[in-house]
Design a protein around this motif. Structure first.
Motif, PDB file in Angstrom:
ATOM      1  N   ILE A 158      -6.638  14.327  -6.340  1.00 48.34           N
ATOM      2  CA  ILE A 158      -6.484  13.963  -4.933  1.00 48.34           C
ATOM      3  C   ILE A 158      -5.523  12.783  -4.879  1.00 48.34           C
ATOM      4  N   VAL A 159      -4.383  12.985  -4.272  1.00 47.44           N
ATOM      5  CA  VAL A 159      -3.392  11.917  -4.063  1.00 47.44           C
ATOM      6  C   VAL A 159      -3.090  11.909  -2.573  1.00 47.44           C
ATOM      7  N   ALA A 160      -3.547  10.877  -1.875  1.00 41.40           N
ATOM      8  CA  ALA A 160      -3.470  10.872  -0.415  1.00 41.40           C
ATOM      9  C   ALA A 160      -3.129   9.477   0.082  1.00 41.40           C
ATOM     10  N   ALA A 161      -2.213   9.419   1.031  1.00 35.71           N
ATOM     11  CA  ALA A 161      -1.750   8.136   1.555  1.00 35.71           C
ATOM     12  C   ALA A 161      -1.991   8.056   3.058  1.00 35.71           C
ATOM     13  N   ALA A 164      -2.519  16.716  -1.582  1.00 36.28           N
ATOM     14  CA  ALA A 164      -1.221  16.048  -1.549  1.00 36.28           C
ATOM     15  C   ALA A 164      -0.243  16.830  -0.681  1.00 36.28           C
ATOM     16  N   ARG A 165       0.596  16.083   0.059  1.00 32.80           N
ATOM     17  CA  ARG A 165       1.554  16.688   0.987  1.00 32.80           C
ATOM     18  C   ARG A 165       2.978  16.287   0.609  1.00 32.80           C
ATOM     19  N   ASP A 166       3.933  17.016   1.142  1.00 33.99           N
ATOM     20  CA  ASP A 166       5.334  16.611   1.015  1.00 33.99           C
ATOM     21  C   ASP A 166       5.656  15.632   2.132  1.00 33.99           C
ATOM     22  N   VAL A 167       4.928  14.530   2.144  1.00 32.71           N
ATOM     23  CA  VAL A 167       5.063  13.506   3.176  1.00 32.71           C
ATOM     24  C   VAL A 167       5.308  12.176   2.483  1.00 32.71           C
ATOM     25  N   ALA A 168       6.287  11.444   2.953  1.00 35.49           N
ATOM     26  CA  ALA A 168       6.655  10.182   2.330  1.00 35.49           C
ATOM     27  C   ALA A 168       5.581   9.121   2.551  1.00 35.49           C
ATOM     28  N   ILE A 169       5.358   8.318   1.532  1.00 38.26           N
ATOM     29  CA  ILE A 169       4.423   7.201   1.608  1.00 38.26           C
ATOM     30  C   ILE A 169       5.144   6.021   2.249  1.00 38.26           C
ATOM     31  N   ALA A 170       4.536   5.470   3.297  1.00 42.21           N
ATOM     32  CA  ALA A 170       5.173   4.391   4.059  1.00 42.21           C
ATOM     33  C   ALA A 170       4.672   3.030   3.588  1.00 42.21           C
ATOM     34  N   VAL A 177       5.459   4.213  -8.647  1.00 42.93           N
ATOM     35  CA  VAL A 177       5.342   4.512  -7.222  1.00 42.93           C
ATOM     36  C   VAL A 177       6.176   3.543  -6.390  1.00 42.93           C
ATOM     37  N   LYS A 178       6.900   4.099  -5.422  1.00 42.17           N
ATOM     38  CA  LYS A 178       7.708   3.301  -4.495  1.00 42.17           C
ATOM     39  C   LYS A 178       7.547   3.865  -3.085  1.00 42.17           C
ATOM     40  N   PRO A 179       7.682   3.039  -2.062  1.00 40.84           N
ATOM     41  CA  PRO A 179       7.688   3.581  -0.698  1.00 40.84           C
ATOM     42  C   PRO A 179       8.769   4.658  -0.568  1.00 40.84           C
ATOM     43  N   GLY A 180       8.461   5.686   0.159  1.00 44.95           N
ATOM     44  CA  GLY A 180       9.400   6.791   0.330  1.00 44.95           C
ATOM     45  C   GLY A 180       9.129   7.963  -0.581  1.00 44.95           C
ATOM     46  N   MET A 181       8.414   7.737  -1.696  1.00 44.64           N
ATOM     47  CA  MET A 181       8.001   8.868  -2.524  1.00 44.64           C
ATOM     48  C   MET A 181       6.970   9.675  -1.753  1.00 44.64           C
ATOM     49  N   GLN A 205       5.000  14.083  -5.161  1.00 44.56           N
ATOM     50  CA  GLN A 205       5.753  13.486  -6.267  1.00 44.56           C
ATOM     51  C   GLN A 205       4.842  12.608  -7.121  1.00 44.56           C
ATOM     52  N   VAL A 206       3.980  11.837  -6.463  1.00 40.53           N
ATOM     53  CA  VAL A 206       3.040  10.995  -7.207  1.00 40.53           C
ATOM     54  C   VAL A 206       2.060  11.867  -7.988  1.00 40.53           C
ATOM     55  N   GLU A 207       1.592  12.937  -7.373  1.00 47.61           N
ATOM     56  CA  GLU A 207       0.684  13.858  -8.052  1.00 47.61           C
ATOM     57  C   GLU A 207       1.342  14.438  -9.306  1.00 47.61           C
ATOM     58  N   SER A 208       2.603  14.807  -9.209  1.00 50.53           N
ATOM     59  CA  SER A 208       3.312  15.367 -10.364  1.00 50.53           C
ATOM     60  C   SER A 208       3.441  14.346 -11.483  1.00 50.53           C
TER      61      SER A 208
END
Length: 363
Positions: A193-196, A207-213, A163-167, A171-174
Motif C-alpha cells: 500500500i503506497v498512498a499519499a 497506488a495511483r498514477d497521481v503525483a505526490i504534492a 522520494v521527491k515531490p512530483g513522483m 513510481q514509489v511502489e515500483s
C-alpha cells in the motif's frame, strides 16, 4: 520415534472426531516444511487419531510430494480422469464418520468432494484449533520473522531516500518492490500500500498514477517474505513539509502505538492491548476517524490469530507475535498509520520492527 502428527491427533481427540484434514497452506507448510499451490487440483492430507495418515495428491505433484517422506497411503489422480475415484478409494482405505477441517483454508469444492466420498461424514470447522498450533513461535520462526523484517526495513530506507515531490504513488511502489527483492525477499507479504494525501485516508488504498504534492502524508504499508515468514510494517512520512495539523494527527497515532507497547506482556488479553491503544485515539480531537482494530497475529500468514481487538479476551502467551498498528483516517485529507511487529515476552515485549517512528519529512 517422534510422531510428527501428534499435535493434530491430539486436536482430533479433544474435538471428538476421527481425523484432521489439511490442505495446502500455512498449516501444511508448518507440518511438512514444504509448499504446494492451492489451485483447481485438490490435495488433501487426512491424519487420523491413530494409525497412518493418507493423502490425495494430483499426479503431477507426486515427485515433489515424495520428498516429504510421507508415511501413509497416497491416492493420486490425473487431470484426464478427475479426482472423484481417488476420493472414493481414499474413503474405502480409511473409513471416517467425522472430520475436522481448516474452515478458512479448505475450499468449498474440496469440502463437497469429501462429503461425496463419505456420505455420512460430519465435518467440523477446527480452524481455531489447527491454526492455533502456530500461535507461539519457536526460536527458529522468530529468527525467520526477524530476517523478513530487517530486509523490509532496509528496502524502506532505500526507497524513501529517492522520494521527491512530483513522483507518483506507483513510481514509489515500483522502487519499493525492487528494493525488497534486491535486499533478499523471496516474495511479497501482500501487495504494498503506497498512498499519499487523501488517498492515504483509505486503509487499504491502491497506488495511483497521481503525483505526490508537497505537504502530503505518504503512507507505506508493506512487507517482504523470507524463509516462509512475512513482515508487515507501516510508516507514514511527509513529503517536503508537515503542517501543524499533520503533526497533531501523527503525534496522536504515535502515542496510541506506544500505549499498546506499554501494556504488552505475557498474560494480557488482546482486548486489553486494543483498549489501551484505542483509548488514546478516542481521547483525541480525531476520535471520529478511527476505522480499524489495533492489529493481528503475524507469522507464515500476514494476517493470522490472535486478532488485537476489543472483545477478544484471548490471553497472549510469550512467543506470540502481533502487529500494533493504530491509525487515523480523515477522508480526502490525510491518513496516518504506524505499525510495528511485536514479540510478546514474559516480562514485556520486543519490537521486532526497528525502523524509526519519529515524524519524518522526506524529499
Amino acid at each position: 520415534m517422534t510422531d510428527r502428527y501428534a499435535e493434530h491427533r491430539a486436536i482430533a481427540r479433544d474435538l471428538g472426531v476421527d481425523a484432521i484434514a489439511l490442505v495446502p497452506g500455512s498449516n501444511f507448510e508448518r507440518l511438512f516444511n514444504a509448499s504446494f499451490g492451492s489451485h483447481e487440483r485438490p490435495m488433501v492430507i487426512i491424519i487420523p487419531v491413530t494409525g497412518a495418515p493418507v493423502a490425495l495428491v494430483p499426479n503431477l505433484e507426486l515427485l515433489s510430494f515424495e520428498a516429504l517422506g510421507f508415511e501413509g497411503a497416497v491416492f493420486d489422480w490425473r487431470d484426464q480422469t478427475g479426482y472423484r475415484d481417488a476420493f472414493a478409494a481414499m474413503a474405502a482405505h480409511l473409513p471416517l464418520t467425522s472430520l475436522a477441517v481448516e474452515g478458512q483454508v479448505m475450499r468449498v469444492f474440496v469440502h463437497h468432494a469429501l462429503a461425496a466420498a463419505y456420505p455420512d461424514l460430519r465435518i467440523l470447522d477446527a480452524e481455531k484449533q489447527i491454526s492455533g498450533l502456530r500461535l507461539r513461535k519457536t526460536p527458529d520462526e522468530i529468527s525467520a520473522l526477524t530476517g523478513a523484517i530487517r530486509l523490509s526495513e532496509a528496502a524502506l530506507a532505500e526507497t524513501i531516500a529517492e522520494v521527491k515531490p512530483g513522483m507518483t504513488e506507483r513510481q514509489v511502489e515500483s522502487l519499493l518492490v525492487a528494493a525488497l527483492f534486491r535486499n533478499g525477499a523471496e516474495g511479497l507479504s501482500f501487495g504494498p500500500i503506497v498512498a499519499a494525501g487523501g488517498n492515504a485516508a483509505k486503509p487499504h488504498a491502491h497506488a495511483r498514477d497521481v503525483a505526490i504534492a508537497p505537504g502530503d502524508a505518504l503512507l507505506i504499508d508493506f512487507g517482504g517474505r523470507k524463509d516462509g515468514f512475512t513482515a508487515d510494517i507501516t510508516r507514514t512520512f511527509f513529503v517536503g513539509h508537515a503542517d501543524d495539523r499533520a503533526h497533531q494527527v501523527y503525534d496522536t497515532v504515535l502515542r496510541a502505538n506506544m500505549a499498546g507497547h506499554a501494556v504488552t506482556r505475557a498474560g494480557v488479553t488482546a482486548h486489553q492491548i486494543d483498549d489501551a491503544v484505542t483509548s488514546v485515539l478516542e481521547a483525541s480531537p480525531f476520535a471520529e476517524y478511527i476505522r480499524t482494530k489495533t492489529g493481528h497475529g503475524l507469522g507464515r500468514d500476514v494476517h493470522e490469530a490472535p486478532y488485537i481487538m476489543r472483545g477478544n479476551y484471548e490471553v497472549l502467551a510469550a512467543a506470540t507475535v502481533f502487529t500494533n498498528e493504530p491509525g487515523l483516517y480523515i477522508p480526502n485529507e490525510i491518513g496516518v498509520r504506524i505499525e510495528d511487529d511485536v514479540l510478546v515476552t514474559d516480562g514485556g515485549y520486543i519490537s521486532l520492527t526497528e525502523f524509526p517512528k519519529d515524524l519524518t519529512v522526506i524529499g
